[in-house]
Write an enzyme that holds these catalytic residues in place. Structure first.
Site, mmCIF file in Angstrom:
data_model
loop_
_atom_site.group_PDB
_atom_site.id
_atom_site.type_symbol
_atom_site.label_atom_id
_atom_site.label_comp_id
_atom_site.label_asym_id
_atom_site.label_seq_id
_atom_site.Cartn_x
_atom_site.Cartn_y
_atom_site.Cartn_z
ATOM 1 N N LYS A 201 1.000 -1.051 -0.079
ATOM 2 C CA LYS A 201 0.009 0.005 -0.065
ATOM 3 C C LYS A 201 0.962 1.336 -0.058
ATOM 4 O O LYS A 201 1.656 1.282 0.907
ATOM 5 C CB LYS A 201 -0.935 -0.053 1.313
ATOM 6 N N LYS A 254 -2.348 -1.537 -3.754
ATOM 7 C CA LYS A 254 -3.072 -0.442 -3.740
ATOM 8 C C LYS A 254 -2.337 0.804 -3.913
ATOM 9 O O LYS A 254 -1.058 0.885 -3.347
ATOM 10 C CB LYS A 254 -3.801 -0.560 -2.483
#
Ligand code: PBG
Length: 331
Positions: A201, A254
């Protein structure tokens, strides 16, 4: 490799297979199905509330009752899963609302379970929606204290598990949190409950609209001391390896479009189920261009989701899930 032997022009004419819809469909390599999509939802206290998020046209904060109704509609059109974000009635430094067994997410889980029994309920496990400073962990001396945050995340995941979550998804990016969650879940009788880890992330500018939706913008500083530097791909693989080692069942990359290279590397390297999160900014960008008549929404969305699948994602978390599932023939 598959491309080792190809014949040359004029024996090979690639256009031969592009001559009709049926033919193109027959040789299509990548498909997007509704059953691969996860719809994020923002749940707020109260009832009868449907508060549009300005920077995300078509997305609204929903009270528990409205979220339950929306989940029934999602199940009807064939979306198999939702990712739930909760906004508490009040915030404090410790993010107490996150671990409250009667907090917003446990209440949402119970109501949604009744309304849409077969839907997979994934919960985002993080403190940023619950802390008054907006950071994803406990703050000490101006810094987010990694190890002091772990027990709170574990307690939050347990509250979700006890209220009926099907999958917990830690998004905080503290080191060691997947292991902390796994141990706590196993000890409490939830050894069967999967963890979908936000493994790679990045500290991305594309989360801007989400922070309006979840009211979770950091009140000082930024998240770069815990989320990853977008420049680092090898480090992303180490993050994924660590999470798998600690017990992650599904690993997430992400944001999605800016990280397609990593979706592919993670899939090839680990062979685990990979989720890609098409985040709020990716959604907002498409919506803004569509509103100006500059892009064709249906085609652009289909192309982005296909690209994410082609890169190797098994699961796509996207704010377009319901629209896409509807378009795919769910009704
Ligand atoms: C919570 C969390 C965020 C997102 C998912 N979980 C925000 C952040 O890390 O700042 C972003 C999702 C999106 O932009 O759609 N930590």
């Amino acid at each position: 490799m598959r491309e080792a032997r190809v014949s040359r022009f004029p024996a090979y004419r690639p256009r031969r297979l592009r001559r009709s819809d049926a033919l193109r469909r027959l040789v299509r390599e990548t498909r997007v199905a509704a059953e691969q999509l996860v719809q994020p939802l923002f749940v707020v206290p109260g009832s009868g509330i449907e508060r549009p998020v300005g920077s995300m046209p078509g997305v609204a904060q929903l009270s528990v009752d409205r979220a339950a109704e929306e989940c029934r509609r999602l199940a009807d059109v064939g979306v198999p899963a939702v990712l739930l974000f909760g906004l508490p009635a009040s915030k404090d430094a410790r993010g107490s609302g996150a671990t409250d067994p009667h907090g917003i997410i446990p209440r949402a889980l119970e109501a949604i379970r009744r309304a849409a029994p077969g839907l997979l309920l994934v919960t985002d496990v993080c403190l940023c929606e619950y802390t008054d400073h907006g950071h994803c962990g406990i703050v000490r001396d101006g810094d987010v204290d990694n190890d002091a945050t772990l027990p709170l995340l574990a307690e939050e995941a347990l509250a979700h598990a006890r209220a009926g979550a099907d999958i917990v998804a830690p998004s905080d990016m503290m080191d060691g949190r997947v292991g902390a969650l796994r141990r706590a879940l196993d000890a409490a009788g939830f050894a069967h409950l999967p963890i979908m880890a936000y493994a790679a992330k990045f500290a991305s500018a594309f989360y801007g609209p989400f922070r309006d939706a979840a009211d979770s913008a950091p009140q000082f500083g930024d998240r770069r001391s815990y989320q990853m530097d977008p420049a680092n791909g090898d480090e992303a693989l180490r993050e994924v390896a660590l999470d798998i080692d600690e017990g992650a069942d599904i690993v997430m990359v992400k944001p999605a479009l800016p990280c397609l290279d990593l979706v592919r590397r993670v899939k090839d390297r680990f062979g685990y189920p990979v989720a890609a999160y098409q985040v709020s900014g990716e959604y907002a960008m498409v919506k803004a261009a569509v509103a100006r008549g500059w892009l064709d929404e249906g085609r652009v969305v289909a192309e982005t989701l296909t690209a994410i699948r082609r890169a190797g994602a098994d699961i796509i978390i996207t704010y377009f899930a319901k629209d896409v599932a509807r378009g795919l023939g769910g009704g």
